[in-house]
Structure formats: structure tokens, C-alpha cells
Scaffold this motif. Sequence first.
Motif, PDB file in Angstrom:
ATOM      1  N   ASP A  88      -3.246  -1.240  -7.949  1.00  0.00           N
ATOM      2  CA  ASP A  88      -3.144  -0.478  -6.838  1.00  0.00           C
ATOM      3  C   ASP A  88      -1.757  -0.232  -6.198  1.00  0.00           C
ATOM      4  OD1 ASP A  88      -3.305  -2.609  -5.313  1.00  0.00           O
ATOM      5  OD2 ASP A  88      -5.407  -2.525  -4.899  1.00  0.00           O
ATOM      6  N   THR A  89      -1.821   0.125  -5.166  1.00  0.00           N
ATOM      7  CA  THR A  89      -0.396   0.296  -4.431  1.00  0.00           C
ATOM      8  C   THR A  89      -0.228  -0.436  -3.212  1.00  0.00           C
ATOM      9  OG1 THR A  89      -1.142   2.296  -3.237  1.00  0.00           O
ATOM     10  CG2 THR A  89      -0.037   2.455  -5.435  1.00  0.00           C
ATOM     11  N   THR A  90      -1.187  -1.365  -3.048  1.00  0.00           N
ATOM     12  CA  THR A  90      -1.427  -2.586  -1.708  1.00  0.00           C
ATOM     13  C   THR A  90      -1.122  -3.780  -2.335  1.00  0.00           C
ATOM     14  OG1 THR A  90      -3.630  -2.575  -1.745  1.00  0.00           O
ATOM     15  CG2 THR A  90      -2.522  -0.834  -0.553  1.00  0.00           C
ATOM     16  N   HIS A  91      -0.869  -4.688  -1.540  1.00  0.00           N
ATOM     17  CA  HIS A  91      -0.533  -5.919  -1.728  1.00  0.00           C
ATOM     18  C   HIS A  91      -1.865  -6.877  -1.886  1.00  0.00           C
ATOM     19  CE1 HIS A  91       1.027 -10.096  -2.219  1.00  0.00           C
ATOM     20  NE2 HIS A  91       0.606 -10.368  -0.672  1.00  0.00           N
ATOM     21  N   ASP A  92      -2.175  -7.527  -2.818  1.00  0.00           N
ATOM     22  CA  ASP A  92      -3.307  -8.526  -2.656  1.00  0.00           C
ATOM     23  C   ASP A  92      -3.022  -9.675  -2.099  1.00  0.00           C
ATOM     24  OD1 ASP A  92      -4.865  -6.398  -3.334  1.00  0.00           O
ATOM     25  OD2 ASP A  92      -5.713  -7.278  -5.419  1.00  0.00           O
ATOM     26  N   VAL A  93      -3.279 -10.212  -1.055  1.00  0.00           N
ATOM     27  CA  VAL A  93      -2.895 -11.643  -0.776  1.00  0.00           C
ATOM     28  C   VAL A  93      -3.223 -12.639  -1.618  1.00  0.00           C
ATOM     29  CG1 VAL A  93      -3.195 -13.308   1.367  1.00  0.00           C
ATOM     30  CG2 VAL A  93      -3.495 -10.787   1.687  1.00  0.00           C
ATOM     31  N   LEU A 139       4.490  -2.008  -5.734  1.00  0.00           N
ATOM     32  CA  LEU A 139       4.240  -1.575  -4.531  1.00  0.00           C
ATOM     33  C   LEU A 139       5.169  -0.232  -4.288  1.00  0.00           C
ATOM     34  CD1 LEU A 139       4.530  -4.785  -2.574  1.00  0.00           C
ATOM     35  CD2 LEU A 139       2.401  -3.401  -2.851  1.00  0.00           C
ATOM     36  N   PRO A 140       4.868   0.549  -3.557  1.00  0.00           N
ATOM     37  CA  PRO A 140       5.699   1.959  -3.182  1.00  0.00           C
ATOM     38  C   PRO A 140       7.078   1.417  -2.870  1.00  0.00           C
ATOM     39  CG  PRO A 140       3.429   2.264  -2.200  1.00  0.00           C
ATOM     40  CD  PRO A 140       3.674   0.787  -2.670  1.00  0.00           C
ATOM     41  N   LYS A 176       8.556  -1.281   0.214  1.00  0.00           N
ATOM     42  CA  LYS A 176       9.512  -2.310   0.109  1.00  0.00           C
ATOM     43  C   LYS A 176      10.687  -2.350   0.768  1.00  0.00           C
ATOM     44  CE  LYS A 176       8.151  -2.467  -4.847  1.00  0.00           C
ATOM     45  NZ  LYS A 176       8.778  -2.543  -6.512  1.00  0.00           N
ATOM     46  N   LYS A 177      11.153  -1.243   1.146  1.00  0.00           N
ATOM     47  CA  LYS A 177      12.406  -0.904   1.986  1.00  0.00           C
ATOM     48  C   LYS A 177      11.985  -1.611   3.539  1.00  0.00           C
ATOM     49  CE  LYS A 177      14.587   2.516  -0.731  1.00  0.00           C
ATOM     50  NZ  LYS A 177      15.099   3.975  -0.864  1.00  0.00           N
ATOM     51  N   ASP A 198       9.236   1.851  -7.843  1.00  0.00           N
ATOM     52  CA  ASP A 198       8.267   2.976  -6.991  1.00  0.00           C
ATOM     53  C   ASP A 198       6.904   3.047  -7.366  1.00  0.00           C
ATOM     54  OD1 ASP A 198       7.655   4.291  -4.843  1.00  0.00           O
ATOM     55  OD2 ASP A 198       8.840   6.232  -5.369  1.00  0.00           O
ATOM     56  N   TRP A 199       6.124   1.848  -7.289  1.00  0.00           N
ATOM     57  CA  TRP A 199       4.676   2.050  -7.778  1.00  0.00           C
ATOM     58  C   TRP A 199       3.948   2.824  -6.577  1.00  0.00           C
ATOM     59  CZ3 TRP A 199       3.046   1.928 -12.444  1.00  0.00           C
ATOM     60  CH2 TRP A 199       1.758   1.713 -12.810  1.00  0.00           C
TER      61      TRP A 199
END
Length: 344
Positions: free
Chosen positions: A32-37, A45-46, A50-51, A76-77
Motif C-alpha cells: 500500500d502507500t502508507t508506512h507500516d510501523v 511510499l509516495p 518522502k520529500k 514514487d509509489w
Amino acid sequence: MPSMALLANSKPPSPMAPPISVMTFNVENLFDTTHDVGKNDFQYLPLEIKKKDPQHNKNCQDHIAVPYLHYCYTTDWNNEILKAKMAALSRVILQYEGKGPDILVLEEVENLAVVSALNKVYLGPSEYKTVLLLEGSDQRGIDVAILSRFPLAKPGILHASKEKRADNKESRSILEANLLIHGSKVTVFAVHLPSQAHPKQTRVQMIDFLNKLGSKAAEYSDLVIAAGDFNINSLEGNELFRKNLGAYWYVSHIEGCKQCLGTYYYRADRSWNFLDAILVLRETSDKPKPNRPAWRLDPKSVVIVNTDKEQSSPEGQPKRFRAEKNNYSGVSDHWPVAAKIIRY
């Protein structure tokens, strides 16, 4: 002429149930496009996120191998790319009989949320009632999933091997689903063995673990299936597929698909390999329980599912998914394999 006693004791044949179709597919990094802790999913991640994150580059450096750092920095995910990836995967899955298999085993899936989205938005014709993924310990965050048109008989189980691995790393766990299918109790194991970057002994250890799980499942199931990415290349195949696994299971590409090239192509040594396979436990196939239906792998049904034009490169090899300036191509670096298990 049969005696009256023999006729009285004989039972009428049970009605023939439809075949059970199974597919296994390594979908190559369905994140998916969010970070899994706690997971090293920083590449997926998009770019916008990141920027904005001053820690992103350091996270990449701390957790990503040097050859892949560039991708961690620049990939750029985003949601549009994820949608394109899922649309491509669904085309491949649905090309099998127009609605996908009865049981679908996926590898390299990040979490339940993303596989549920794939099912809900893109796999409607499949009518999958069961969507099972239990989070494992893989540091990159990739797991296995099982989808099925049939209901679960009980909650899924994640089996972690307690044996110390040959390279001192932790193996991905094996996912177990117990389904009710046409009056049969069916156990399905989803597997993703250690890659070729790890010693052969790590795959041998997980094969031994799977064999034990299969034998145990035979005590409470009418049919036991295992499917997934075994990461067994052509050099190891005769030993690991034919002997270590073959002593316990019927293996899809050994029983059928005799003219098939394989599911994965190693460019380094220009070799085709059957990394992906569907297995049927010999014990439940050859020795059905009394008064219970018997099932077996149909060798003629074993196929590589690769007719979608985006699945293959110009050289005829599995084509990785790529996204460049809203131009999407490819699907995965693996081709799926499918087979049917018939009642007899």
C-alpha cells in the motif's frame, strides 16, 4: 453375479462434486502507500511523503541494501500507481476461466488492507468470500494471503518454525486456512520459502516443516493442499521438488505441464525455473478417510497463466511492473500457475 450380501453392503457412489481450482501467484511487491510501523517498506511510499520526511533518506540507509538505495530514494509509489498495479494483477487472475480460481494463494503482499482492496475493487467476478492474511515477521513486510470462494471452517493459523535457520535469520511463516468445500474439509497452506540469496539448507528446513504440518493436517482434513513460491531453482529441483517434497506431495509441474518453460526466468544464467507450485498431499489423495470423498491433482489441468499481453517481455519472459510518467507496463516477475483437483 454379485451376492445379495455384497449388494446390501455396497454404498452408492457419492455425487461428483465440481473440481477445485487453485492458483498461486507471486505478485511482486504489492504494497500500500502508507508506512507500516516496524517494517522496511520505505521504498513503497509516495514521493511527496518522502520529500516531506527529513528521516526518509536515513531510514533507507539504515534498512535498505546499497544496490536498492536509489529506488528507496526515488520511487514514487502513489495511489495511482497502486491502482494500476492492482488492475494489472486482476487482469491476470481473472483471465483464468473468466473469474479466477476457487482458491487463490498470493505471495509478496504487504497487509490485509491492500489485499482486501484488490479483492473488493478489482476481483468482483471472483466472488471471494474468504480473504485471509496474518501478519508475519518478515522485516520487509511481505506476507502470503489466501482468497477463496469457500468459507473458513475455523480461524486461520500462522505457523512459525521454531528451528534455528541455517543462516541465523527468521523464515517467513506458513499460513494455514481450513475451508469447507463441497462437503470436504480442505486445508490450504500458503508458503514463501527463503530466496536463492540464502543457503539451500534454509529451504530444506522449511520443506521439512511444511511436510510435518501436512502430515498433521491429514489427521483432520479430507484434502491437504500447499501452494506458493518455493524459490527452488532448476539446479535444486530434482532434489527438493522430487525427493524432499515429492515423498509427501504430488507437485504440479512434475505431474503435468510437461511442455511449460517455468514461472520465473533468471537472466543471470539464462535459465527457466519453476519457483512456484501447487502441491497435493499424497496421504489424503491416496488414502482417503472411510466414507469420505477422495480428491487428486488432475495432471492435464496444470497450466501457466500468462496470456495477458503485459505479462511478457519482447523476449517472452515474465515482465516486471513498471510505472514511469503515468505509463504503466508489466505485471510481475513471476507467472502464476494453476491446477484443478478433482473428486474421484
